[in-house]
Design an enzyme around this catalytic site. Structure first.
Site, PDB file in Angstrom:
ATOM      1  N   GLY A 231      61.446  34.729  18.014  1.00  0.00           N
ATOM      2  CA  GLY A 231      62.518  34.541  18.999  1.00  0.00           C
ATOM      3  C   GLY A 231      61.945  34.372  20.402  1.00  0.00           C
ATOM      4  N   PHE A 232      61.132  35.344  20.814  1.00  0.00           N
ATOM      5  CA  PHE A 232      60.468  35.320  22.128  1.00  0.00           C
ATOM      6  C   PHE A 232      61.466  35.255  23.287  1.00  0.00           C
ATOM      7  CE2 PHE A 232      57.338  33.084  19.278  1.00  0.00           C
ATOM      8  CZ  PHE A 232      56.504  34.170  19.117  1.00  0.00           C
ATOM      9  N   THR A 461      58.384  41.589  14.770  1.00  0.00           N
ATOM     10  CA  THR A 461      57.754  42.548  15.665  1.00  0.00           C
ATOM     11  C   THR A 461      57.431  43.870  14.987  1.00  0.00           C
ATOM     12  OG1 THR A 461      60.015  43.008  16.274  1.00  0.00           O
ATOM     13  CG2 THR A 461      58.773  41.642  17.773  1.00  0.00           C
ATOM     14  N   GLY A 498      64.586  42.927  22.984  1.00  0.00           N
ATOM     15  CA  GLY A 498      64.281  42.142  24.177  1.00  0.00           C
ATOM     16  C   GLY A 498      63.868  43.126  25.249  1.00  0.00           C
ATOM     17  N   ARG A 590      53.119  56.109  23.647  1.00  0.00           N
ATOM     18  CA  ARG A 590      52.695  56.320  22.264  1.00  0.00           C
ATOM     19  C   ARG A 590      52.861  55.025  21.474  1.00  0.00           C
ATOM     20  NH1 ARG A 590      53.080  61.222  19.209  1.00  0.00           N
ATOM     21  NH2 ARG A 590      54.546  62.113  20.681  1.00  0.00           N
ATOM     22  N   ASN A 593      53.167  52.625  15.494  1.00  0.00           N
ATOM     23  CA  ASN A 593      52.459  52.098  14.326  1.00  0.00           C
ATOM     24  C   ASN A 593      51.202  51.413  14.854  1.00  0.00           C
ATOM     25  OD1 ASN A 593      51.532  50.733  12.086  1.00  0.00           O
ATOM     26  ND2 ASN A 593      53.488  49.741  11.593  1.00  0.00           N
ATOM     27  N   GLN A 600      51.012  43.220  17.748  1.00  0.00           N
ATOM     28  CA  GLN A 600      51.852  42.758  18.853  1.00  0.00           C
ATOM     29  C   GLN A 600      50.982  42.317  20.024  1.00  0.00           C
ATOM     30  OE1 GLN A 600      54.728  41.811  19.234  1.00  0.00           O
ATOM     31  NE2 GLN A 600      56.257  43.401  19.370  1.00  0.00           N
ATOM     32  N   GLY A 664      56.935  50.791  24.112  1.00  0.00           N
ATOM     33  CA  GLY A 664      57.105  49.445  23.552  1.00  0.00           C
ATOM     34  C   GLY A 664      56.009  48.504  23.998  1.00  0.00           C
ATOM     35  N   GLU A 667      55.971  42.621  25.194  1.00  0.00           N
ATOM     36  CA  GLU A 667      55.765  41.607  26.230  1.00  0.00           C
ATOM     37  C   GLU A 667      54.524  41.790  27.078  1.00  0.00           C
ATOM     38  OE1 GLU A 667      60.004  40.239  27.676  1.00  0.00           O
ATOM     39  OE2 GLU A 667      60.075  42.187  26.746  1.00  0.00           O
TER      40      GLU A 667
HETATM   41 MO1  MOS Z   1      62.237  39.013  25.446  1.00  0.00          MO
HETATM   42  S1  MOS Z   1      61.835  37.442  26.679  1.00  0.00           S
HETATM   43  O1  MOS Z   1      62.947  40.123  26.466  1.00  0.00           O
HETATM   44  O2  MOS Z   1      63.214  38.524  24.175  1.00  0.00           O
END
Ligand code: MOS
Length: 701
Positions: A231-232, A461, A498, A590, A593, A600, A664, A667
């Site tokens: 998706g990105f 992801t 996202g 943390r 996984n 990622q 997370g 990105e």
């Molecule tokens: Mo991402 S660009 O927050 O799906």
């Protein structure tokens, strides 16, 4: 003590994916299905004078053709704020053409081939106006999303600073280029009940948007999205083709499938806006920053003059300067909608900032790591809040050690190998940590297995696996005993994949649900709970719980940090750059996984290498149509372009942020990658490339 969290767990859905049993958006089997094919504009500005449909209508198998002349009205299109669509102009709203490739019709037929053939028979007469495509001709305005900010007096400080650099960097239009295109299947059960199979990064938003647009209750819309082929950011909101498909399906009263073709995707499902950024840095002789000025420009579409690629958001988080100003402007050009794409704003912003920091290090003749360590800020200079957890210095030091950065000669063109120049470069990475409310249901069965149900999604992801890990840890079960069902809006809200926030939002909710379930029967773990369950005579135990951010954001700024180190080889005769070595060290709180988190980061680095060296979507300046619009012409890296990528994590949980301390990592990895490469290319060649991608033509000049 955690037993599962932080270990390397294989993908929960890995077997389904490699054996082909994972069902993607276009693959759902629905009886009586018919097929739609989009007709798109072949001009970039003007209006439709006439559409000649007769021949297409008479073509075999054609069931309906929708254009602006017979587009069904949307009952509540302009009401409410509970929806967000990728392109605010509704499909086929009128005869206006705002950009090349805009949807101007939909042909529905009994087979895809017949729909596609009939679409080719539609003749369109246009009234053509000159499109603005050339960015030199665009006129800029101050960004409506006001991210501009100033502290101190930058203009004065730059006049007096002993050492200064000033440079302008550009990044081109980029496409998400994910493997799976944008499919949708819409099925109405009556005019008030809808099922949609569509890959989406945010099921609840999709569900609410469709309910609002079509004027039906939210619970009458079911969105199914178990697997997403990438998706990105481009699958975060509904796009016009999906809205059109749903509207057409209701009109013809048949389940309808529309898949945007790869070529059509270049115009109608988002892209990353090009950017132009000027950075001025002023420093003392010893390398203390006195002033930072960052001015950015991005571009948007006539259909939404407000979309901003916010390049300047990260600048106040990176380096401290008593005088700092950031500002952003946008201009409208006749292209489709730009949208979020992996680290929107942060990624081009960090390319410019981290290139400029390298230029300053050379001007000062000091090591670029030392320059960063000296100037790293402990507070978010715009929010005026301390960072809850920041181990940026460790990322730099650990990466330098692993890379043996200490062996780097401080001259350009200093190393060569096999007739090629070799250069080393580094850059910082950063991305804010965000979370939102999310919920999950946990069900413990008599056979000692557990199910987790949540309307989350997994675009590759690792959400399936992270949900299983959170449940296994809390229930004290082996991870294979957890069955995870996501991607169905009938489950509780699993949040948005996202802004790198799905794990941080969802994992604490899964933990809460598991804890509540154990408490319910006064058990310490699943084994005890199953005994209690057997005694109770119930078939299963079930609990739903949520987790959401509290007031902690008033006290802290939350942000992730990292550092990239790379080696490039440059063939001076061919102008060819190859990345030979890569080390990334990340501080993302943390890592739930270890295996998926490292994957990622590798994925982000690979995407960044594509951005640095090859990715660019160009438009014909006269016709206004995209000329780079498929995977043959939009170059992305293949295996031969990618070296081994070593990833490590600082691993300190950020417990101010959420109870698991996880921030997370979707990105952050792409940020800084193209700067690290550009910096390495400079070290190798003495040539500073300020315009991405770094292609042979630029290196040979
Ligand atoms: Mo991402 S660009 O927050 O799906």
């Amino acid at each position: 003590m955690s037993k599962v969290i932080g270990t390397s767990v294989n993908r929960h859905e890995g077997r389904a994916k490699v054996t082909g049993t994972a069902t993607y958006g276009a693959e759902h089997q629905i009886s009586e299905l018919v097929y739609g094919y989009l007709i798109v504009a072949t001009i970039a500005n003007g209006r439709i004078k006439k559409m000649e449909l007769k021949e297409a209508q008479d073509s075999d198998g054609v069931l309906a053709i929708f254009t602006h002349e017979n587009m069904p009205a949307f009952p509540k299109a302009n009401e409410g704020t509970s929806f967000h669509i990728g392109e605010p102009r509704l499909p086929l709203a009128d005869d206006r053409i705002h950009y090349g490739g805009q949807i101007i019709g939909l042909v529905v037929a009994d087979t895809l081939e017949r729909a596609c053939h009939a679409a080719s028979l539609v003749k369109v007469e246009y009234e053509i106006e000159t499109p603005t495509i050339d960015r030199q001709q665009a006129s800029f305005q101050k960004s409506p999303r006001d991210a501009s900010f100033e502290q101190g007096n930058v203009a004065d400080a730059l006049v007096t600073a002993p050492v200064k650099i000033s440079a302008t960097y550009t990044t081109p239009r980029q496409l998400h280029a994910m493997m799976e295109p944008h499919p949708i299947i819409a099925q109405w059960h009556d005019r008030n009940s809808l099922t949609v199979c569509e890959p989406t990064q945010w099921l609840f938003l999709q569900q609410r948007t469709y309910a609002t647009l079509f004027g039906i209750p939210v619970e009458q819309v079911r969105v199914i999205s178990p697997y997403i082929g990438g998706g990105f950011g481009a699958k975060a909101w509904p796009w016009p083709h999906a809205i059109l498909c749903i509207a057409a399906a209701r009109e013809i009263n048949r389940p309808l499938k529309v898949v945007v073709s790869r070529q059509q995707m270049a115009a109608i499902v988002g892209h990353r806006s090009p950017t132009e950024q000027t950075i001025e840095l002023g420093a003392s002789q010893s390398g203390q920053l006195i002033a930072i000025a960052h001015a950015a420009k991005s571009y948007t579409s006539p259909v939404n003059p407000k979309y901003v690629e916010n390049c300047i958001g990260v600048t106040p988080t990176m380096y401290a300067a008593p005088n700092l100003c950031v500002e952003q402007e946008i201009a409208v050009v006749n292209v489709g909608m730009p949208t979020f794409m992996r680290a929107p704003g942060e990624n081009p912003g960090m390319y410019a900032l981290e290139s400029a920091m390298d230029e300053l290090a050379w001007a000062l003749q000091i090591d670029p790591i030392e320059l960063r360590l000296k100037n790293a800020t402990t507070e978010h200079q715009r929010k005026k809040l301390p960072f809850s957890s920041k181990h940026f210095a460790e990322c730099l030091k650990l990466g330098a050690e692993q890379f043996r950065w200490c062996d780097r000669p401080m001259q350009t063109k200093a190393i060569s190998r096999d007739d090629k120049l070799v250069g080393w470069g580094m850059a910082a990475a950063t991305f804010p940590a965000i979370r939102m409310g999310a919920s999950a249901t946990v069900r413990l069965l008599l056979d000692g297995t557990a199910q987790v149900l949540t309307a989350a999604n997994d675009m590759g992801t690792g959400s399936y696996t992270v949900v299983a890990i959170a449940a296994a840890e809390t229930l004290d079960l082996p991870v294979y005993k957890i069955k995870v069902e996501i991607g169905d809006s009938r489950f509780p809200n699993g949040g948005l994949a996202g802004g790198s926030m799905m794990t941080a939002s969802l994992a604490p909710a899964v933990v809460n649900a598991c804890q509540l379930l154990l408490q319910e029967v006064n058990a310490k773990n699943a084994t005890e709970a199953v005994i209690a369950l057997r005694e109770s005579g119930r078939p299963f135990l079930e609990m739903t719980a949520s987790s959401q951010p509290g007031e902690e954001g008033k006290q802290w700024a939350f942000q992730s940090w990292g550092a990239h180190f790379c080696e490039v080889e440059v063939d001076e005769l061919l102008g060819r750059v190859q990345v030979k070595r890569w080390i990334s060290v990340m501080d993302v709180g943390r890592a739930m996984n270890a295996k998926a988190a490292a994957s990622q980061i590798r994925g982000g680095v690979i995407m960044g290498i594509g951005e640095a060296l090859m990715e660019e979507c160009l438009h014909d300046l006269n016709l206004g149509l995209p000329v780079i619009k498929d995977l043959a012409t939009y170059h992305i890296p293949v295996n031969a372009d990618i070296p081994r990528i070593e990833v490590s994590f600082v691993g300190k949980p950020d417990l101010n942020f959420n109870p698991l301390g996880v921030r997370g990592c979707g990105e952050i990895a792409i940020t800084g990658v193209s700067a690290a490469i550009a910096n390495a290319v400079y070290h190798a060649t003495g040539k500073r490339i300020r315009n991405l991608p770094i292609t042979a033509d630029k290196l040979l000049l």
